[in-house]
Write an enzyme that holds these catalytic residues in place. Structure first.
Site, mmCIF file in Angstrom:
data_model
loop_
_atom_site.group_PDB
_atom_site.id
_atom_site.type_symbol
_atom_site.label_atom_id
_atom_site.label_comp_id
_atom_site.label_asym_id
_atom_site.label_seq_id
_atom_site.Cartn_x
_atom_site.Cartn_y
_atom_site.Cartn_z
ATOM 1 N N LYS A 50 0.883 -1.231 -0.076
ATOM 2 C CA LYS A 50 -0.035 -0.154 -0.092
ATOM 3 C C LYS A 50 0.828 1.276 0.126
ATOM 4 C CE LYS A 50 -3.877 -2.232 2.481
ATOM 5 N NZ LYS A 50 -4.398 -2.420 3.603
ATOM 6 N N GLN A 94 -4.673 -1.279 9.789
ATOM 7 C CA GLN A 94 -4.637 -2.721 9.017
ATOM 8 C C GLN A 94 -5.216 -3.772 9.706
ATOM 9 O OE1 GLN A 94 -3.293 -3.337 6.063
ATOM 10 N NE2 GLN A 94 -3.903 -5.241 6.142
ATOM 11 N N ASP A 117 -10.688 3.610 4.524
ATOM 12 C CA ASP A 117 -11.201 2.199 4.109
ATOM 13 C C ASP A 117 -12.751 2.401 4.183
ATOM 14 O OD1 ASP A 117 -9.276 0.495 3.456
ATOM 15 O OD2 ASP A 117 -8.994 -0.295 5.708
#
Ligand code: NAD
Length: 282
Positions: A50, A94, A117
């Protein structure tokens, strides 16, 4: 029938080029804060990837690798500091988190306007009432990949296998918004094979290698395979028996190289949207 392999990589390259130009035109470079709790090797690989892509498109990514024994309270306090930090645009935690931490409580601590997200209940709520703000990355990735082979989705029979908050549920809403007829299958679905066989478009997000074999799939169906499974021989495969679909399905995403890279691209897309909005409001 020749099966089209849905080329995630070329779509990703196209998107990333566009995002790079967008970032170059912004008055302030967007910043993404990435929180990694502990040192799970798979999570470290995902985070590294990422950050590499962020760098490629010109986004600053700051990694905060925190102790695996950190308490939930301390993690939430840390997120609250990032919420209040003017320099930070997007925040990403994460997953998975260590077992002693309630991931839902941690996600909820993220300011919904910095939720890269798109997983806070505020952002999921916006999606479900038809006013999407920040949309979860994997469902957006699936939709965009699907549109490359099926631009008109209206009226299609879609079966989604999996009902997680991360993938299945928000994807179901995105496809309803495209006027598809959506069936959501899951671990308690009776006769999964029969249900899947009805699909014009079959999307599988379970996490079980070879769950979907040829007999589950109608000839000419389109398949989006979200699953990521690491086999004992270290090979990465999806949930669908890919080889058996060649010559049977109309199109299929490969694993790796399909939904995964597109998901990362969507994370950066969200970060840019957050940053643009914050710059406008300042
Ligand atoms: P999850 O464990 O939260 O949910 C799995 C879902 O599968 C559940 O809804 C469950 O009801 C369903 N399920 C379990 N066993 C089943 C069975 N035998 N038959 C039918 N349904 C069954 O997982 P998740 O977070 O939604 O992820 C699913 C998969 O997608 C995993 O392999 C994950 O690694 C992968 N994933 C990939 C990406 C990507 O970027 N490509 C992103 C997120 C998740």
């Amino acid at each position: 029938m020749e099966t089209q392999i849905i080329d995630g990589k070329s779509l990703v390259a196209e998107y990333q080029e566009k995002m790079k130009t967008q970032v170059e035109r912004m008055s302030r470079i967007p910043t993404l804060a990435v929180i990694l709790v502990g040192n799970d090797p798979a999570s470290e690989i995902y985070v590294r990837h990422k950050r590499q892509v962020a760098e490629r498109v010109g986004i600053v990514s700051e990694l905060f690798q925190l102790s695996p024994v950190m308490t939930q309270e301390a993690l939430i306090a840390f997120i609250q500091e990032l919420n209040a930090n003017d320099k930070v645009d997007g925040i990403l935690v994460q997953l998975p988190l260590p077992k002693h931490i309630d991931a839902d409580a941690v996600i909820e601590a993220i300011d919904p306007n910095k939720d890269a997200d798109g997983l806070t209940s505020a952002n999921l709520g916006h999606l479900f009432v038809g006013k999407p703000n920040l949309v979860p990355c994997t469902p957006m990735a699936c939709l965009d990949l699907l549109k490359t082979v099926c631009p008109v989705l209206q009226g299609k029979n879609v079966v989604i296998v999996g009902r997680s908050k991360l993938v299945g549920k928000p994807l179901s809403q995105l496809l309803l918004d495209e006027n598809c007829t959506v069936t959501q299958a899951h671990s308690k679905t009776v006769n999964l094979k029969k249900v899947c066989h009805e699909a014009d478009i079959l999307i599988v997000a379970v996490g079980k290698p070879n769950l979907i074999t040829k007999s589950f799939v109608k000839k000419g169906a389109i398949i989006i395979d979200v699953g990521i499974n690491r086999l004992k021989n270290k090979k990465i495969v999806g949930d669908v028996d890919f080889k058996k679909m060649l010559g049977h399905a109309a199109a299929i995403t490969p694993v790796p190289g399909g939904v995964g890279p597109m998901t990362v691209t969507m994370l950066l897309h969200n970060t840019i949207q957050i940053s643009k909005k914050r710059q406008k409001n300042n």
